[in-house]
Design a protein around this motif. Structure first.
Motif, PDB file in Angstrom:
ATOM      1  N   GLY A  83       0.751  -1.075  -0.051  1.00 25.61           N
ATOM      2  CA  GLY A  83       0.042  -0.131  -0.059  1.00 25.61           C
ATOM      3  C   GLY A  83       0.895   1.388   0.035  1.00 25.61           C
ATOM      4  N   THR A  84       2.270   1.038   0.202  1.00 20.81           N
ATOM      5  CA  THR A  84       3.071   2.266   0.006  1.00 20.81           C
ATOM      6  C   THR A  84       2.969   3.146  -1.437  1.00 20.81           C
ATOM      7  OG1 THR A  84       4.531   1.535   1.753  1.00 20.81           O
ATOM      8  CG2 THR A  84       5.296   3.054   0.313  1.00 20.81           C
ATOM      9  N   ARG A  85       2.872   4.298  -1.422  1.00 26.12           N
ATOM     10  CA  ARG A  85       2.916   5.277  -2.597  1.00 26.12           C
ATOM     11  C   ARG A  85       3.982   6.133  -2.432  1.00 26.12           C
ATOM     12  NH1 ARG A  85       1.768  10.328  -3.534  1.00 26.12           N
ATOM     13  NH2 ARG A  85       0.671  10.385  -1.356  1.00 26.12           N
ATOM     14  N   PHE A  86       4.770   6.267  -3.686  1.00 27.07           N
ATOM     15  CA  PHE A  86       5.953   7.085  -3.704  1.00 27.07           C
ATOM     16  C   PHE A  86       5.922   7.836  -4.906  1.00 27.07           C
ATOM     17  CE2 PHE A  86      10.100   8.636  -2.547  1.00 27.07           C
ATOM     18  CZ  PHE A  86      10.730   8.763  -3.850  1.00 27.07           C
ATOM     19  N   GLU A  87       5.942   9.073  -5.102  1.00 25.67           N
ATOM     20  CA  GLU A  87       5.888   9.858  -6.170  1.00 25.67           C
ATOM     21  C   GLU A  87       7.145  10.831  -6.339  1.00 25.67           C
ATOM     22  OE1 GLU A  87       2.629  12.517  -8.701  1.00 25.67           O
ATOM     23  OE2 GLU A  87       1.795  11.330  -7.233  1.00 25.67           O
ATOM     24  N   TRP A 102       9.896  14.827  -3.822  1.00 30.37           N
ATOM     25  CA  TRP A 102       9.116  13.690  -3.634  1.00 30.37           C
ATOM     26  C   TRP A 102       8.069  13.729  -2.813  1.00 30.37           C
ATOM     27  CZ3 TRP A 102       9.356  11.069   0.743  1.00 30.37           C
ATOM     28  CH2 TRP A 102      10.514  11.333   1.920  1.00 30.37           C
ATOM     29  N   GLU A 103       6.989  12.789  -2.716  1.00 25.89           N
ATOM     30  CA  GLU A 103       6.051  12.490  -1.711  1.00 25.89           C
ATOM     31  C   GLU A 103       5.857  11.149  -1.716  1.00 25.89           C
ATOM     32  OE1 GLU A 103       1.704  13.669  -3.747  1.00 25.89           O
ATOM     33  OE2 GLU A 103       2.944  15.309  -3.672  1.00 25.89           O
ATOM     34  N   ALA A 104       5.197  10.738  -0.398  1.00 31.55           N
ATOM     35  CA  ALA A 104       4.920   9.483  -0.411  1.00 31.55           C
ATOM     36  C   ALA A 104       4.008   9.388   0.800  1.00 31.55           C
ATOM     37  CB  ALA A 104       6.086   8.628   0.044  1.00 31.55           C
ATOM     38  N   GLU A 105       3.446   8.082   0.791  1.00 33.00           N
ATOM     39  CA  GLU A 105       2.420   7.591   1.869  1.00 33.00           C
ATOM     40  C   GLU A 105       2.790   6.240   2.223  1.00 33.00           C
ATOM     41  OE1 GLU A 105      -2.252   7.619   3.374  1.00 33.00           O
ATOM     42  OE2 GLU A 105      -1.556   8.620   1.425  1.00 33.00           O
ATOM     43  N   THR A 106       3.041   5.608   3.311  1.00 30.54           N
ATOM     44  CA  THR A 106       3.486   4.439   3.979  1.00 30.54           C
ATOM     45  C   THR A 106       2.257   4.167   5.007  1.00 30.54           C
ATOM     46  OG1 THR A 106       4.576   5.202   5.919  1.00 30.54           O
ATOM     47  CG2 THR A 106       5.939   4.842   3.691  1.00 30.54           C
TER      48      THR A 106
END
Length: 137
Positions: A83-87, A102-106
């Motif tokens: 489910g981790t998102r990295f952009e 960058w931005e991300a959500e873990t």
């Protein structure tokens, strides 16, 4: 000691990787969760400046292989979870300097904005600074 790898730009000679090549390899190792590959990009006395909460409690300076292994083991563990998102938002290279935004959500955190600055000499990262706005879930 300078470790050199063959450059695809010249045949018959050995040349250190460019800043662009080092950064591309580093980001691939990060994305693949390859701790050994990630650590291989640093010289033994690399200094990494990091914000509070990035790679464990506290922040500040991580220097040398033992400290970098500890920090990046935690970071790669967090970013490897489902489910981790990295952009990647921006990437720029100028000579020995590399910069990413960058931005991300873990599962643990939202990284509303992150940036890393790299200094590369002779195909290795000699210093890195990480800045991020980290919101704990």
């Amino acid at each position: 000691m300078t470790i050199q790898t063959p450059s695809k730009h010249e045949t018959g000679t050995v040349q250190a990787m460019s800043t662009k090549e080092v950064l591309e390899r580093h980001l691939k190792c990060f994305g693949d969760g390859d701790l050994a590959g990630l650590l291989a990009d640093y010289v033994p006395d690399t200094v990494v400046f990091r914000p509070n909460g990035f790679g464990g409690p506290g922040g500040g300076v991580a220097k040398g292989p033992t400290a970098l292994r500890a920090v990046f083991s935690i970071v790669l563990g967090e970013f490897a979870r489902p489910g981790t998102r990295f952009e990647m938002r921006q990437q720029a290279i100028e000579g020995d300097y590399g910069y990413i935004v960058w931005e991300a959500e873990t599962g643990q955190n939202v990284y509303e904005l992150g940036s890393d600055t790299f200094i590369v000499k002779d195909g290795k990262i000699i210093a890195q600074s990480i800045a991020a706005k980290i919101v704990r879930k």
